[in-house]
Design a protein around this motif. Structure first.
Motif, PDB file in Angstrom:
ATOM      1  N   ALA A  15       0.848  -1.191   0.000  1.00 17.88           N
ATOM      2  CA  ALA A  15       0.000   0.000   0.000  1.00 17.88           C
ATOM      3  C   ALA A  15       0.883   1.239   0.000  1.00 17.88           C
ATOM      4  N   ASP A  16       0.680   2.110  -0.974  1.00 18.82           N
ATOM      5  CA  ASP A  16       1.466   3.326  -1.057  1.00 18.82           C
ATOM      6  C   ASP A  16       0.661   4.443  -0.409  1.00 18.82           C
ATOM      7  N   ILE A  17       1.089   4.873   0.771  1.00 15.59           N
ATOM      8  CA  ILE A  17       0.299   5.849   1.527  1.00 15.59           C
ATOM      9  C   ILE A  17       0.151   7.149   0.740  1.00 15.59           C
ATOM     10  N   VAL A  18       1.209   7.520  -0.011  1.00 14.71           N
ATOM     11  CA  VAL A  18       1.140   8.766  -0.780  1.00 14.71           C
ATOM     12  C   VAL A  18       0.061   8.663  -1.857  1.00 14.71           C
ATOM     13  N   ARG A  19      -0.011   7.495  -2.490  1.00 13.75           N
ATOM     14  CA  ARG A  19      -0.994   7.344  -3.552  1.00 13.75           C
ATOM     15  C   ARG A  19      -2.417   7.319  -2.984  1.00 13.75           C
ATOM     16  N   VAL A  20      -2.585   6.589  -1.896  1.00 15.64           N
ATOM     17  CA  VAL A  20      -3.926   6.487  -1.308  1.00 15.64           C
ATOM     18  C   VAL A  20      -4.384   7.856  -0.802  1.00 15.64           C
ATOM     19  N   VAL A  21      -3.528   8.536  -0.045  1.00  9.21           N
ATOM     20  CA  VAL A  21      -3.900   9.852   0.478  1.00  9.21           C
ATOM     21  C   VAL A  21      -4.100  10.832  -0.679  1.00  9.21           C
ATOM     22  N   LYS A  29       5.217  17.664  -2.969  1.00  9.75           N
ATOM     23  CA  LYS A  29       6.459  17.132  -2.408  1.00  9.75           C
ATOM     24  C   LYS A  29       7.225  18.232  -1.679  1.00  9.75           C
ATOM     25  N   LYS A  30       7.688  17.919  -0.458  1.00 12.89           N
ATOM     26  CA  LYS A  30       8.512  18.879   0.265  1.00 12.89           C
ATOM     27  C   LYS A  30       9.543  18.088   1.050  1.00 12.89           C
ATOM     28  N   GLY A  31      10.776  18.107   0.584  1.00  6.90           N
ATOM     29  CA  GLY A  31      11.815  17.293   1.212  1.00  6.90           C
ATOM     30  C   GLY A  31      11.468  15.815   1.073  1.00  6.90           C
ATOM     31  N   ALA A  32      11.608  15.101   2.183  1.00  8.08           N
ATOM     32  CA  ALA A  32      11.304  13.664   2.144  1.00  8.08           C
ATOM     33  C   ALA A  32       9.809  13.412   2.236  1.00  8.08           C
ATOM     34  N   ASN A  33       9.044  14.446   2.603  1.00  8.20           N
ATOM     35  CA  ASN A  33       7.622  14.265   2.842  1.00  8.20           C
ATOM     36  C   ASN A  33       6.752  14.910   1.772  1.00  8.20           C
ATOM     37  N   TRP A  34       5.464  14.671   1.880  1.00  7.89           N
ATOM     38  CA  TRP A  34       4.472  15.309   1.028  1.00  7.89           C
ATOM     39  C   TRP A  34       3.560  16.132   1.908  1.00  7.89           C
ATOM     40  N   SER A  51       4.551  10.902   5.292  1.00 10.88           N
ATOM     41  CA  SER A  51       5.914  10.394   5.156  1.00 10.88           C
ATOM     42  C   SER A  51       5.886   9.009   4.525  1.00 10.88           C
ATOM     43  N   PRO A  52       6.312   8.889   3.255  1.00 10.22           N
ATOM     44  CA  PRO A  52       6.314   7.559   2.633  1.00 10.22           C
ATOM     45  C   PRO A  52       7.298   6.624   3.343  1.00 10.22           C
ATOM     46  N   ALA A  53       8.403   7.158   3.858  1.00  9.25           N
ATOM     47  CA  ALA A  53       9.398   6.299   4.500  1.00  9.25           C
ATOM     48  C   ALA A  53       8.852   5.698   5.784  1.00  9.25           C
ATOM     49  N   LYS A  54       8.164   6.535   6.574  1.00  4.20           N
ATOM     50  CA  LYS A  54       7.652   6.049   7.852  1.00  4.20           C
ATOM     51  C   LYS A  54       6.243   5.466   7.723  1.00  4.20           C
TER      52      LYS A  54
END
Ligand SMILES: [Zn+2]
Length: 612
Positions: A15-21, A29-34, A51-54
């Motif tokens: 599940a890609d949290i960035v895609r779902v959200v 996009k801003k730094g490592a986060n969205w 945060s896609p990483a976390k």
């Protein structure tokens, strides 16, 4: 039934949290986060981050946060299993067949069994109300209250015949065992064994959960001499103070309207509903609970409390204000003319008159001030002080600093406090959160105390560092003792980190949340802590460990300061009592603590920030 663990693990990975959200909000996009403007509160500058990483989201404005599943649950107002289904669909992960899990089932079964019996009872009671001769008394009552057949059916009202065993017999015929019947709460157990029907000769109002399943009942007497209402006891399906009557029918309208009207009784909801006022919930007899306030906050941020106008109603409203403020809700109070309740008022004066009155509802602070100055003379210093004491806790409980200040100014004006230094002192006392000298209702005080338990800066920084950095964990955790954190509001998070470290596992959101009881308010801090930037990626690794050590020292210093404060109180008590032996012992303890405190002196700067 539940999903197999392998599927859940798979889904979490895929599940890609960035895609779902991103399906719901415009992410940048801003730094490592969205980042985006938060979908859960109104704002113009983005404070919502993913945060896609976390694999978490967190809003720095309204502090909502969690996993991709939490996001979908919140957004779609669905349960966890439903959120799993939605996330799987959005991520293109095929849904497996549900599997049986006997332990999970056992827990579930008990509640399901109660609901099953409740359904049988309810259907039978509905039939009785519809057609039995004995139920004429109930039908007449509803006619007098102008309640239509349609409303009766919508709320699935029923009639329980005046019999000791008619319902029990019916349930047994349907196949229920005596044990199941006793566990359902539909009967009262007799000491000598056996049982009798709990609801007899009463009009029945079912209490539904949010999915519309009957979890409990209220029964109104139709004879004057009896107790007016009796209710189901707690069962496997029903915990008092967790549900709101009517919410299963009114939730959509509440969200549409953007505010909810909170009433007390069954008919205070049913009658307005019949006349088209449908953004209402009822707290049902017992005082409003924090759980109920939290439930409300899922659907609206604004609440109009419309309790009875009598003294009991006013006291209940004041308690409700404190509970609602603790959940950061905006509260207004509606007191109808002549002390009417919503049911009476709408039938007597009509719905447009009701809506007009509702538009005149007072901000909570004005209501509290009016109550405090009633029967008091502000020219009398003692009266004035009492009024201040009564009002301040309600300003203290407001979470937004800006609003707090606004309410404070209103209160100072209304209470005719002009002295600038007194004002400063009072503002300081609410801002600091000591609340001393505030003697409002006991429950208001308790609520405010609960709301005031906020983690300190040192505590938050230390947790952020521990969560962020494996080396910090390896170096700092062995130095820590349970006594360092056991009294902190975030103790459960420290315990979880220690447990995970002992397992040798990695610290992540899922594992942490599984170790923290969800009713523990510290659980809500997790997304914020994981998103924290106490140790920015570009910071020199050599700085991180000393920073963590400083925080730990600050925590220990705060502990010592707390003990010294307690000791102070004990010493003055012993002085007053003239207890010399105790005084000697206490003063020895005092000088030891003081010495210990001195050894921390260089860190005093962080300690000063403890209340920031
Ligand atoms: Zn937000």
């Amino acid at each position: 039934m539940r999903y197999p663990q392998t599927f859940l693990d798979d889904l979490k990975r895929q599940a890609d949290i960035v895609r779902v959200v991103g399906d719901y909000v415009q992410l940048k996009k801003k730094g490592a986060n969205w980042m985006a403007c938060c979908p859960f509160h109104k704002e113009k500058t983005p404070s919502f981050s993913v945060s896609p990483a976390k694999e978490i989201f967190y809003c720095f404005g309204c502090h909502k946060g969690g996993s991709v599943f939490n996001f979908v649950m919140e957004m779609e107002r669905v349960s966890f299993p439903e959120a799993i289904k939605l996330v799987a669909e959005k991520s293109g992960v095929p849904l497996p067949k549900l599997i049986d899990d006997s332990r999970f089932e056992a827990r579930r079964n008990e509640a399901d069994a109660v609901i099953e019996l409740n359904k049988w009872a309810l259907e039978w009671w509905e039939q009785q109300l519809e057609s039995s001769g004995e139920a004429r008394i109930a039908r007449d009552y509803l006619n007098r209250r102008e309640i239509t057949d349609e409303t009766r059916k919508t709320f699935r009202m029923g009639y329980a015949p005046d019999s000791w065993d008619a319902l029990s017999i019916h349930l047994r015929q349907k196949g229920a065992t005596q044990d199941q019947i006793e566990r359902s709460g539909l009967v009262v157990k007799k000491e000598e064994g056996g049982s009798y029907d709990r609801f007899r000769g009463r009009l029945i109002f079912p209490v539904m959960d949010i999915q519309g399943k009957p979890i409990a009942f209220g029964g109104r007497t139709l004879r004057d001499e009896d107790a007016k209402y009796i209710n189901s006891p707690e069962t496997a399906a029903y915990v008092k103070g967790r549900n709101l009557f009517g919410l299963n029918l009114t939730r959509d309208e509440i969200r549409r309207a953007g505010f909810v009207i909170l009433v007390e009784g069954f008919l205070d909801l049913i009658v307005p509903y019949q006349f088209g006022v449908r953004n209402v919930v009822a707290s049902l007899g017992t005082a409003l609970t924090p759980d109920q306030a939290r439930l409300v906050s899922r659907f609206a941020r604004k609440v109009v409390v419309n309790y009875d106008g009598d003294n009991a109603g006013v006291q209940a409203a004041k308690k409700a204000i404190a509970i609602l403020l603790a959940e950061d809700l905006e509260v207004k109070i509606l007191v109808l003319p002549d002390g009417s309740d919503p049911d009476e008022f709408i039938r007597k004066s009509g719905v447009s008159e009701y809506q007009q009155q509702r538009g005149l509802a007072q901000p909570h602070i004005q209501f509290v001030i009016d109550q405090a100055v009633r029967d008091r003379k502000l020219s009398n210093p003692a009266d004035k002080e009492a009024a201040i004491d009564e009002v301040l806790p309600y300003i203290h409980a407001v979470r937004s600093r800006l609003q707090k200040h606004e309410y404070f100014d209103i209160a100072m004006d209304s209470l005719r406090i002009v002295d600038a230094s007194l004002k400063r002192e009072l503002w300081h006392s609410i801002r600091q959160g000591t609340g001393e000298g505030a003697r409002a209702g006991e429950s208001a005080k308790t609520t405010i105390k609960r709301a005031a338990v906020k983690p300190t800066v040192a505590e938050i920084q230390l947790l952020e560092l521990l969560l962020d950095d494996e080396t910090v964990r390896r170096n700092i955790l062995p130095k820590m003792e349970p006594a360092d954190y056991e009294d902190l509001p975030t103790a459960s998070i420290f315990r979880a980190i220690v447990a995970i470290e002992n397992e040798g596992a990695g610290v992540d959101f899922g594992r942490l949340s599984s170790l923290i009881d969800e009713t523990d308010s510290a659980a809500e801090l997790l997304p914020m802590l994981l998103m924290g930037d106490a140790a920015p990626d570009n910071e020199n690794q050599d700085n991180v460990r000393p920073k963590a050590e400083k925080c730990l020292d600050a925590l220990r210093l705060m502990n010592i300061n707390g003990k010294i404060r307690e000791l102070h109180a004990e010493i003055s008590e012993a002085e007053r009592a003239g207890d010399e032996t105790k005084l000697v012992r206490l003063s020895v303890e005092y000088s030891e603590l003081n010495r210990l405190r001195k050894s921390f002196e260089p860190q005093s700067q962080i300690a000063q920030a403890e209340n920031a």
